[in-house]
Design a protein around this motif. Structure first.
Motif, mmCIF file in Angstrom:
data_model
loop_
_atom_site.group_PDB
_atom_site.id
_atom_site.type_symbol
_atom_site.label_atom_id
_atom_site.label_comp_id
_atom_site.label_asym_id
_atom_site.label_seq_id
_atom_site.Cartn_x
_atom_site.Cartn_y
_atom_site.Cartn_z
ATOM 1 N N TYR A 88 -1.689 0.275 -0.359
ATOM 2 C CA TYR A 88 -0.760 -0.263 0.669
ATOM 3 C C TYR A 88 0.215 -1.243 0.124
ATOM 4 O O TYR A 88 1.180 -1.508 0.393
ATOM 5 N N LEU A 89 -0.355 -2.306 -0.481
ATOM 6 C CA LEU A 89 0.327 -3.422 -1.409
ATOM 7 C C LEU A 89 1.212 -2.767 -2.254
ATOM 8 O O LEU A 89 2.475 -3.293 -2.292
ATOM 9 N N LEU A 90 0.960 -1.620 -3.096
ATOM 10 C CA LEU A 90 1.810 -1.097 -4.057
ATOM 11 C C LEU A 90 2.780 -0.536 -3.264
ATOM 12 O O LEU A 90 3.915 -0.288 -3.954
ATOM 13 N N LEU A 91 2.649 0.026 -2.157
ATOM 14 C CA LEU A 91 3.846 0.604 -1.534
ATOM 15 C C LEU A 91 4.685 -0.283 -0.595
ATOM 16 O O LEU A 91 5.308 -0.002 0.228
ATOM 17 N N GLY A 92 4.311 -1.598 -0.469
ATOM 18 C CA GLY A 92 5.049 -2.422 0.028
ATOM 19 C C GLY A 92 4.638 -2.815 1.504
ATOM 20 O O GLY A 92 5.376 -3.211 2.286
ATOM 21 N N GLU A 93 3.378 -2.549 1.739
ATOM 22 C CA GLU A 93 2.920 -2.619 3.201
ATOM 23 C C GLU A 93 1.765 -3.639 3.468
ATOM 24 O O GLU A 93 0.511 -3.046 3.376
ATOM 25 N N PRO A 94 1.903 -4.920 3.223
ATOM 26 C CA PRO A 94 0.835 -5.834 3.336
ATOM 27 C C PRO A 94 0.042 -6.067 4.442
ATOM 28 O O PRO A 94 -1.089 -6.003 4.489
ATOM 29 N N LYS A 95 0.622 -5.761 5.663
ATOM 30 C CA LYS A 95 0.181 -5.784 6.934
ATOM 31 C C LYS A 95 -0.928 -4.660 7.161
ATOM 32 O O LYS A 95 -2.003 -4.797 7.621
ATOM 33 N N MET A 96 -0.398 -3.551 6.573
ATOM 34 C CA MET A 96 -1.518 -2.085 6.889
ATOM 35 C C MET A 96 -2.502 -2.520 5.777
ATOM 36 O O MET A 96 -3.594 -2.006 5.958
ATOM 37 N N ALA A 97 -2.458 -3.145 4.824
ATOM 38 C CA ALA A 97 -3.769 -3.394 3.782
ATOM 39 C C ALA A 97 -4.790 -4.348 4.493
ATOM 40 O O ALA A 97 -5.741 -4.229 3.813
ATOM 41 N N LEU A 98 -4.182 -5.159 5.455
ATOM 42 C CA LEU A 98 -5.239 -6.303 5.753
ATOM 43 C C LEU A 98 -6.251 -5.502 6.342
ATOM 44 O O LEU A 98 -7.407 -6.283 6.279
ATOM 45 N N LEU A 99 -6.324 -4.348 7.149
ATOM 46 C CA LEU A 99 -7.639 -3.846 7.960
ATOM 47 C C LEU A 99 -8.453 -3.357 6.919
ATOM 48 O O LEU A 99 -9.643 -3.750 7.033
ATOM 49 N N PRO A 100 -7.989 -2.534 5.846
ATOM 50 C CA PRO A 100 -9.257 -2.340 4.951
ATOM 51 C C PRO A 100 -9.566 -3.541 3.962
ATOM 52 O O PRO A 100 -10.909 -3.458 3.855
ATOM 53 N N PHE A 101 -8.959 -4.375 4.022
ATOM 54 C CA PHE A 101 -9.402 -5.769 3.267
ATOM 55 C C PHE A 101 -10.409 -6.515 4.058
ATOM 56 O O PHE A 101 -11.298 -7.037 3.583
ATOM 57 N N VAL A 102 -10.117 -6.363 5.190
ATOM 58 C CA VAL A 102 -11.082 -7.188 6.271
ATOM 59 C C VAL A 102 -12.356 -6.250 6.444
ATOM 60 O O VAL A 102 -13.513 -7.026 6.102
ATOM 61 N N LEU A 105 -10.954 5.318 -8.547
ATOM 62 C CA LEU A 105 -9.608 4.499 -8.338
ATOM 63 C C LEU A 105 -8.581 4.803 -9.329
ATOM 64 O O LEU A 105 -7.582 5.083 -8.564
ATOM 65 N N PRO A 106 -8.524 5.023 -10.317
ATOM 66 C CA PRO A 106 -7.119 5.362 -11.108
ATOM 67 C C PRO A 106 -6.675 6.764 -10.567
ATOM 68 O O PRO A 106 -5.400 7.104 -10.449
ATOM 69 N N MET A 107 -7.668 7.706 -10.236
ATOM 70 C CA MET A 107 -7.138 9.048 -9.724
ATOM 71 C C MET A 107 -6.537 8.984 -8.299
ATOM 72 O O MET A 107 -5.407 9.548 -8.055
ATOM 73 N N ALA A 108 -7.073 8.034 -7.703
ATOM 74 C CA ALA A 108 -6.627 7.665 -6.166
ATOM 75 C C ALA A 108 -5.280 7.058 -6.171
ATOM 76 O O ALA A 108 -4.359 7.642 -5.418
ATOM 77 N N LEU A 109 -4.994 6.239 -7.049
ATOM 78 C CA LEU A 109 -3.792 5.538 -7.412
ATOM 79 C C LEU A 109 -2.640 6.477 -7.838
ATOM 80 O O LEU A 109 -1.624 6.574 -7.449
ATOM 81 N N LEU A 110 -2.926 7.162 -8.813
ATOM 82 C CA LEU A 110 -1.907 8.452 -9.332
ATOM 83 C C LEU A 110 -1.512 9.118 -8.181
ATOM 84 O O LEU A 110 -0.344 9.699 -8.025
ATOM 85 N N VAL A 111 -2.462 9.649 -7.369
ATOM 86 C CA VAL A 111 -2.179 10.613 -6.200
ATOM 87 C C VAL A 111 -1.282 9.735 -5.261
ATOM 88 O O VAL A 111 -0.316 10.336 -4.622
ATOM 89 N N GLY A 112 -1.821 8.829 -4.715
ATOM 90 C CA GLY A 112 -1.159 7.743 -3.644
ATOM 91 C C GLY A 112 0.333 7.532 -4.130
ATOM 92 O O GLY A 112 1.292 7.238 -3.238
ATOM 93 N N LEU A 113 0.590 7.227 -5.309
ATOM 94 C CA LEU A 113 1.776 6.849 -5.707
ATOM 95 C C LEU A 113 2.822 7.844 -6.150
ATOM 96 O O LEU A 113 3.836 7.744 -6.428
#
Length: 337
Positions: A175-189, A299-307
């Motif tokens: 989410y952070l890499l996609l520019g959505e910090p508010k969406m990132a907060l719940l997984p971080f919590v 993690l690297p594979m998930a980032l490649l797919v998500g981006l």
């Protein structure tokens, strides 16, 4: 700054609540007693996952009040998560027949999907496919399987906690890499809440999370992955990749038990991670190996797919094949396959 303080506070609160729950479990004899199917050898308090449930859902409601998360998702999350946690806690205290637990799990899935709006379109080879009425049915089975496999995989110290932390940090990073910090907060919590519990659960564990915690984590991770898919279709594949260790081991084991005519509702100790723990004669090496797989492979594979650098289905296949081979090799080594 507020977000950082919130995440840190959740970890501290969960740490303290787990300490209190451990004292309560010891006083009330709420203990997990080892048997022939157990992967531990000493009686250990259980029910510590309630601390994760309380701290995470409290913050989820706060994020809804602040408008940082849509209320429809918060209602789905709190209703399904709390329902599964209560059902698991009752089962921790006594026993609920498997059919009634399964019914409760599907009811939680139906509640969540009603508020989520069903299954978002799936992306295959760059094309979105709307599955229509079949979508919610598949999504319900997906949620229930994620919930139950998390129960199955919570069998050695620290494993379920490490998997949840790695998955949530990676999901938040996307989410952070996609520019959505508010969406990132719940997984971080959620990662912070589980980290506070992990202090007490890291091998050798001083308390187990119990069905209340493992079932809760399973359903919440499933819902976070569906929320991610509604935001960006590729992210569903990323979350499925991040959970690959649990999905592969639980699914492979279930299919082998079905093919060999064993009762799938019976408790057993035939998962790959359980064989690995017996090989090492302790839990810590297995938990640390899973951590390394999550960080350095998934993690690297998930980032490649998500981006958007790798197609989702191709990424899943690439991520899963080595793990399937690993589980198969492990089972052959102990003479099961």
């Amino acid at each position: 700054m507020f977000s950082v303080l919130l995440v840190i506070s959740v970890g501290i609160v969960t740490w303290g609540l787990t300490w209190l729950l451990r004292r309560y479990a010891l006083a009330s004899q709420m203990m997990d007693i080892p048997n022939e199917r157990s992967s531990h050898s000493v009686p250990t308090p259980r029910g510590g996952g309630v601390a994760i449930v309380f701290s995470f859902l409290s913050v989820a409601l706060l994020l809804g009040v602040l408008g940082w998360q849509p209320w429809s998702f918060i209602i789905a999350l709190v209703g399904a998560g709390a329902g599964v946690a209560v059902l698991g806690f009752i089962d921790d205290r006594g026993h609920i027949a498997a059919r009634w637990r399964l019914l409760g799990h599907f009811m939680a899935a139906a509640w969540a999907l009603f508020w989520l709006g069903g299954l978002p379109p799936l992306q295959l080879a760059g094309t979105d496919f709307d599955l229509g009425l079949l979508g919610p049915v598949l999504a319900a089975f997906y949620i229930v399987w994620m919930l139950d496999l998390y129960n199955f995989m919570d069998g050695i110290d620290g494993l379920a906690s490490v998997e949840a932390i790695c998955t949530c940090i990676a999901g938040g990073l996307l989410y952070l890499l996609l520019g959505e910090p508010k969406m990132a907060l719940l997984p971080f919590v959620l990662a912070a809440a589980v980290a506070g519990f992990l202090y007490w659960n890291f091998p050798p564990a001083r308390i187990f999370m119990g069905d209340a915690g493992s079932g809760f984590l399973g359903v919440v991770l499933a819902l976070l992955s569906l929320q991610a898919a509604w935001f960006k279709a590729e992210l569903l594949w990323s979350w499925i990749i991040l959970l690959a260790v649990f999905v592969v081991d639980a699914t492979y084991t279930l299919l082998r038990r079905l093919l060999t005519g064993q009762k799938i509702s019976e408790a057993h100790n035939s998962h790959g991670y359980q064989y690995a723990a017996r090989q090492y004669k302790e839990h810590r090496p297995v938990t640390m190996i899973v951590l390394q797989i999550d960080v350095f492979w998934l993690l690297p594979m998930a980032l490649l797919v998500g981006l958007g650098y790798v197609d989702g289905l191709i990424g899943v296949i690439m991520a899963y094949i080595p793990l399937i081979l690993l589980v198969s090799k492990l089972r052959k080594r102990v003479g099961l396959d």
